[in-house]
Design an enzyme around this catalytic site. Structure first.
Site, PDB file in Angstrom:
ATOM      1  N   LYS A  13       4.605  -7.891   0.051  1.00 47.52           N
ATOM      2  CA  LYS A  13       5.835  -7.681  -0.650  1.00 47.52           C
ATOM      3  C   LYS A  13       5.766  -6.055  -0.739  1.00 47.52           C
ATOM      4  O   LYS A  13       6.884  -5.604  -0.390  1.00 47.52           O
ATOM      5  CB  LYS A  13       5.566  -8.031  -2.147  1.00 47.52           C
ATOM      6  CG  LYS A  13       5.501  -9.523  -1.889  1.00 47.52           C
ATOM      7  CD  LYS A  13       5.490 -10.105  -3.671  1.00 47.52           C
ATOM      8  CE  LYS A  13       4.243  -9.856  -4.260  1.00 47.52           C
ATOM      9  NZ  LYS A  13       2.890 -10.344  -3.945  1.00 47.52           N
ATOM     10  N   ARG A  88       7.772 -13.788 -12.232  1.00 47.86           N
ATOM     11  CA  ARG A  88       6.710 -14.493 -11.929  1.00 47.86           C
ATOM     12  C   ARG A  88       6.477 -15.519 -12.759  1.00 47.86           C
ATOM     13  O   ARG A  88       5.832 -16.748 -12.548  1.00 47.86           O
ATOM     14  CB  ARG A  88       5.530 -13.769 -12.043  1.00 47.86           C
ATOM     15  CG  ARG A  88       5.440 -12.529 -11.075  1.00 47.86           C
ATOM     16  CD  ARG A  88       3.913 -11.944 -10.867  1.00 47.86           C
ATOM     17  NE  ARG A  88       4.202 -10.695 -10.300  1.00 47.86           N
ATOM     18  CZ  ARG A  88       3.122 -10.253  -9.444  1.00 47.86           C
ATOM     19  NH1 ARG A  88       1.993 -10.949  -9.040  1.00 47.86           N
ATOM     20  NH2 ARG A  88       3.268  -9.293  -8.891  1.00 47.86           N
ATOM     21  N   ARG A 127      -8.506  -4.549   2.040  1.00 51.42           N
ATOM     22  CA  ARG A 127      -7.950  -3.548   1.366  1.00 51.42           C
ATOM     23  C   ARG A 127      -8.686  -2.841   0.338  1.00 51.42           C
ATOM     24  O   ARG A 127      -8.674  -1.667   0.024  1.00 51.42           O
ATOM     25  CB  ARG A 127      -6.615  -3.781   0.615  1.00 51.42           C
ATOM     26  CG  ARG A 127      -5.698  -2.823  -0.243  1.00 51.42           C
ATOM     27  CD  ARG A 127      -4.537  -3.265  -0.857  1.00 51.42           C
ATOM     28  NE  ARG A 127      -4.586  -4.275  -1.585  1.00 51.42           N
ATOM     29  CZ  ARG A 127      -3.683  -4.706  -2.266  1.00 51.42           C
ATOM     30  NH1 ARG A 127      -2.486  -4.510  -1.828  1.00 51.42           N
ATOM     31  NH2 ARG A 127      -3.898  -5.648  -3.325  1.00 51.42           N
ATOM     32  N   ARG A 133      -9.082  -1.276  -5.132  1.00 45.96           N
ATOM     33  CA  ARG A 133      -8.224  -2.037  -6.533  1.00 45.96           C
ATOM     34  C   ARG A 133      -9.169  -2.880  -7.194  1.00 45.96           C
ATOM     35  O   ARG A 133      -9.628  -4.013  -6.455  1.00 45.96           O
ATOM     36  CB  ARG A 133      -6.793  -2.779  -5.836  1.00 45.96           C
ATOM     37  CG  ARG A 133      -5.851  -2.309  -6.375  1.00 45.96           C
ATOM     38  CD  ARG A 133      -4.517  -2.888  -5.910  1.00 45.96           C
ATOM     39  NE  ARG A 133      -4.409  -4.092  -6.326  1.00 45.96           N
ATOM     40  CZ  ARG A 133      -3.050  -4.593  -6.133  1.00 45.96           C
ATOM     41  NH1 ARG A 133      -2.188  -4.173  -5.518  1.00 45.96           N
ATOM     42  NH2 ARG A 133      -2.803  -5.866  -6.730  1.00 45.96           N
ATOM     43  N   ARG A 144      -5.660 -15.020  -8.530  1.00 44.11           N
ATOM     44  CA  ARG A 144      -4.312 -14.728  -8.501  1.00 44.11           C
ATOM     45  C   ARG A 144      -3.514 -15.727  -7.493  1.00 44.11           C
ATOM     46  O   ARG A 144      -2.268 -15.897  -8.007  1.00 44.11           O
ATOM     47  CB  ARG A 144      -4.358 -13.101  -7.782  1.00 44.11           C
ATOM     48  CG  ARG A 144      -4.561 -12.063  -8.617  1.00 44.11           C
ATOM     49  CD  ARG A 144      -5.046 -10.989  -7.989  1.00 44.11           C
ATOM     50  NE  ARG A 144      -4.192 -10.345  -6.991  1.00 44.11           N
ATOM     51  CZ  ARG A 144      -4.500  -9.320  -6.286  1.00 44.11           C
ATOM     52  NH1 ARG A 144      -5.740  -9.037  -5.978  1.00 44.11           N
ATOM     53  NH2 ARG A 144      -3.559  -8.873  -5.485  1.00 44.11           N
TER      54      ARG A 144
HETATM   55  P1  AP5 Z   1       1.104  -5.656   0.292  1.00 46.78           P
HETATM   56  O1  AP5 Z   1       2.095  -5.045   0.916  1.00 46.78           O
HETATM   57  O2  AP5 Z   1       0.236  -4.828  -0.948  1.00 46.78           O
HETATM   58  O3  AP5 Z   1       0.982  -7.182  -0.240  1.00 46.78           O
HETATM   59  P2  AP5 Z   1       1.741  -7.739  -1.592  1.00 46.78           P
HETATM   60  O4  AP5 Z   1       2.198  -8.928  -1.372  1.00 46.78           O
HETATM   61  O5  AP5 Z   1       2.485  -6.510  -2.400  1.00 46.78           O
HETATM   62  O6  AP5 Z   1       0.261  -7.757  -2.278  1.00 46.78           O
HETATM   63  P3  AP5 Z   1      -0.416  -7.472  -3.792  1.00 46.78           P
HETATM   64  O7  AP5 Z   1      -1.717  -7.476  -3.783  1.00 46.78           O
HETATM   65  O8  AP5 Z   1       0.248  -5.819  -4.166  1.00 46.78           O
HETATM   66  O9  AP5 Z   1       0.549  -8.427  -4.617  1.00 46.78           O
HETATM   67  P4  AP5 Z   1       0.214  -9.000  -6.137  1.00 46.78           P
HETATM   68  O10 AP5 Z   1       1.495 -10.045  -6.356  1.00 46.78           O
HETATM   69  O11 AP5 Z   1      -1.186  -9.718  -6.208  1.00 46.78           O
HETATM   70  O12 AP5 Z   1      -0.114  -7.732  -7.033  1.00 46.78           O
HETATM   71  P5  AP5 Z   1       0.759  -6.820  -7.771  1.00 46.78           P
HETATM   72  O13 AP5 Z   1       0.617  -5.596  -7.544  1.00 46.78           O
HETATM   73  O14 AP5 Z   1       2.398  -7.125  -7.714  1.00 46.78           O
HETATM   74  O15 AP5 Z   1      -0.021  -6.007   1.423  1.00 46.78           O
HETATM   75  C1  AP5 Z   1      -1.395  -6.090   1.034  1.00 46.78           C
HETATM   76  C2  AP5 Z   1      -2.536  -5.793   2.027  1.00 46.78           C
HETATM   77  O16 AP5 Z   1      -2.150  -6.243   3.434  1.00 46.78           O
HETATM   78  C3  AP5 Z   1      -2.404  -4.265   2.214  1.00 46.78           C
HETATM   79  O17 AP5 Z   1      -3.551  -3.719   2.581  1.00 46.78           O
HETATM   80  C4  AP5 Z   1      -1.336  -4.159   3.599  1.00 46.78           C
HETATM   81  O18 AP5 Z   1      -1.506  -3.064   4.184  1.00 46.78           O
HETATM   82  C5  AP5 Z   1      -1.631  -5.596   4.411  1.00 46.78           C
HETATM   83  N1  AP5 Z   1      -0.509  -5.979   4.930  1.00 46.78           N
HETATM   84  C6  AP5 Z   1       0.725  -6.216   4.556  1.00 46.78           C
HETATM   85  N2  AP5 Z   1       1.301  -6.595   5.806  1.00 46.78           N
HETATM   86  C7  AP5 Z   1       0.497  -7.060   6.615  1.00 46.78           C
HETATM   87  C8  AP5 Z   1       0.761  -7.792   7.825  1.00 46.78           C
HETATM   88  N3  AP5 Z   1       1.755  -8.168   8.246  1.00 46.78           N
HETATM   89  N4  AP5 Z   1      -0.473  -7.770   8.596  1.00 46.78           N
HETATM   90  C9  AP5 Z   1      -1.715  -7.321   8.060  1.00 46.78           C
HETATM   91  N5  AP5 Z   1      -1.973  -6.823   6.925  1.00 46.78           N
HETATM   92  C10 AP5 Z   1      -0.692  -6.570   6.167  1.00 46.78           C
HETATM   93  O19 AP5 Z   1       0.548  -7.289  -9.477  1.00 46.78           O
HETATM   94  C11 AP5 Z   1      -0.797  -6.899  -9.683  1.00 46.78           C
HETATM   95  C12 AP5 Z   1      -1.013  -7.526 -11.300  1.00 46.78           C
HETATM   96  O20 AP5 Z   1      -0.046  -6.997 -12.058  1.00 46.78           O
HETATM   97  C13 AP5 Z   1      -0.708  -8.918 -11.459  1.00 46.78           C
HETATM   98  O21 AP5 Z   1      -2.135  -9.716 -11.115  1.00 46.78           O
HETATM   99  C14 AP5 Z   1      -0.456  -9.015 -12.781  1.00 46.78           C
HETATM  100  O22 AP5 Z   1      -1.608  -9.009 -13.647  1.00 46.78           O
HETATM  101  C15 AP5 Z   1       0.456  -7.973 -12.968  1.00 46.78           C
HETATM  102  N6  AP5 Z   1       1.694  -8.052 -12.869  1.00 46.78           N
HETATM  103  C16 AP5 Z   1       2.506  -7.657 -11.798  1.00 46.78           C
HETATM  104  N7  AP5 Z   1       3.988  -8.183 -11.979  1.00 46.78           N
HETATM  105  C17 AP5 Z   1       3.742  -9.035 -13.167  1.00 46.78           C
HETATM  106  C18 AP5 Z   1       4.799  -9.844 -13.818  1.00 46.78           C
HETATM  107  N8  AP5 Z   1       6.068  -9.899 -13.174  1.00 46.78           N
HETATM  108  N9  AP5 Z   1       4.428 -10.614 -14.885  1.00 46.78           N
HETATM  109  C19 AP5 Z   1       3.371 -10.374 -15.238  1.00 46.78           C
HETATM  110  N10 AP5 Z   1       2.405  -9.602 -14.647  1.00 46.78           N
HETATM  111  C20 AP5 Z   1       2.411  -9.143 -13.726  1.00 46.78           C
END
Ligand code: AP5
Length: 191
Positions: A13, A88, A127, A133, A144
């Site tokens: 994402k 979410r 990562r 992280r 998650r």
């Molecule tokens: P990345 O692009 O970071 O993927 P992502 O889907 O954004 O992954 P996240 O781990 O950030 O998602 P998440 O939803 O768990 O966490 P968030 O930060 O939103 O890519 C991941 C890795 O893969 C990177 O190393 C990248 O380089 C690699 N990659 C990407 N594409 C690739 C490909 N095609 N091939 C190979 N490698 C690739 O949220 C964190 C926390 O915040 C949540 O757990 C929760 O506690 C809180 N939170 C956030 N939003 C909310 C909400 N709306 N409500 C309540 N709590 C929330």
């Protein structure tokens, strides 16, 4: 343009949000990034959020909703925005509906990035070695994933009913995924 980017943890994402937001000239708003910035700065919001994030749990809706509302009210989001990782929960969907309605606009599309769960665990463990992280440990990654399946995946049906969903395969090279997203949205990327 008002877009949502959905998908399980590690689906790409954040990686893809940058390209898509740049194309449409709108800010990419990641709730995860905003929480992490607050954690780094040690703000009261960050202290509150960290307790949930480190365990892979969702930050309570009222906290998250207020934060998004404030961010969307900023001038750069007036022409539109791309939300990464919000909504979410069903309560967040309803809140976002209200926020968008209030501006007199509507949601244009919801891009859902899909990927093999085990590949995603591997990506996030990789990562962890680079970025460290706190929530990229195997146990927390699996929590998650579980929470995404229970709380967030059902929202896709809600948006499907509204005819907004574009499902995109997130496996393979980053640039191939970007191309699939642009194809799904029927736009020609800038070179
Ligand atoms: P990345 O692009 O970071 O993927 P992502 O889907 O954004 O992954 P996240 O781990 O950030 O998602 P998440 O939803 O768990 O966490 P968030 O930060 O939103 O890519 C991941 C890795 O893969 C990177 O190393 C990248 O380089 C690699 N990659 C990407 N594409 C690739 C490909 N095609 N091939 C190979 N490698 C690739 O949220 C964190 C926390 O915040 C949540 O757990 C929760 O506690 C809180 N939170 C956030 N939003 C909310 C909400 N709306 N409500 C309540 N709590 C929330």
């Amino acid at each position: 343009m008002r877009l949502l980017l959905m998908g399980p943890p590690g689906a790409g994402k954040g990686t893809q949000a940058k390209f898509v937001a740049e194309h449409f000239g709108v800010p990419a708003i990641s709730t995860g990034d905003i929480f992490r910035a607050n954690v780094s700065e040690g703000t009261p919001l960050g202290i509150q959020a960290k307790a949930y994030m480190d365990k892979g749990e969702y930050v309570p809706d009222e906290v998250t909703n207020l934060m998004v509302r404030n961010r969307i009210d900023e001038p750069d989001a007036a022409p539109g925005f791309l939300l990464d990782g919000y909504p979410r929960t069903l309560a967040q969907v309803e809140e976002l509906d209200g926020m968008i309605k209030h501006t007199g606009h509507q949601l244009d599309a919801v891009v859902v990035i899909t990927a093999d769960p085990e590949e995603l665990v591997a990506r996030l463990l990789q990562r962890a070695q680079v970025e460290g992280r706190a929530d990229d440990t195997e146990d927390v990654i699996r929590r998650r994933q579980e929470l995404y399946a229970a709380e967030t995946e059902p929202l896709i049906a809600v948006y499907k009913e509204r005819g907004l969903v574009h499902e995109v395969d997130g496996m393979g090279e980053v640039e191939d995924v970007t191309k699939r997203i642009f194809d799904a949205l029927d736009v020609v990327p800038q070179s």
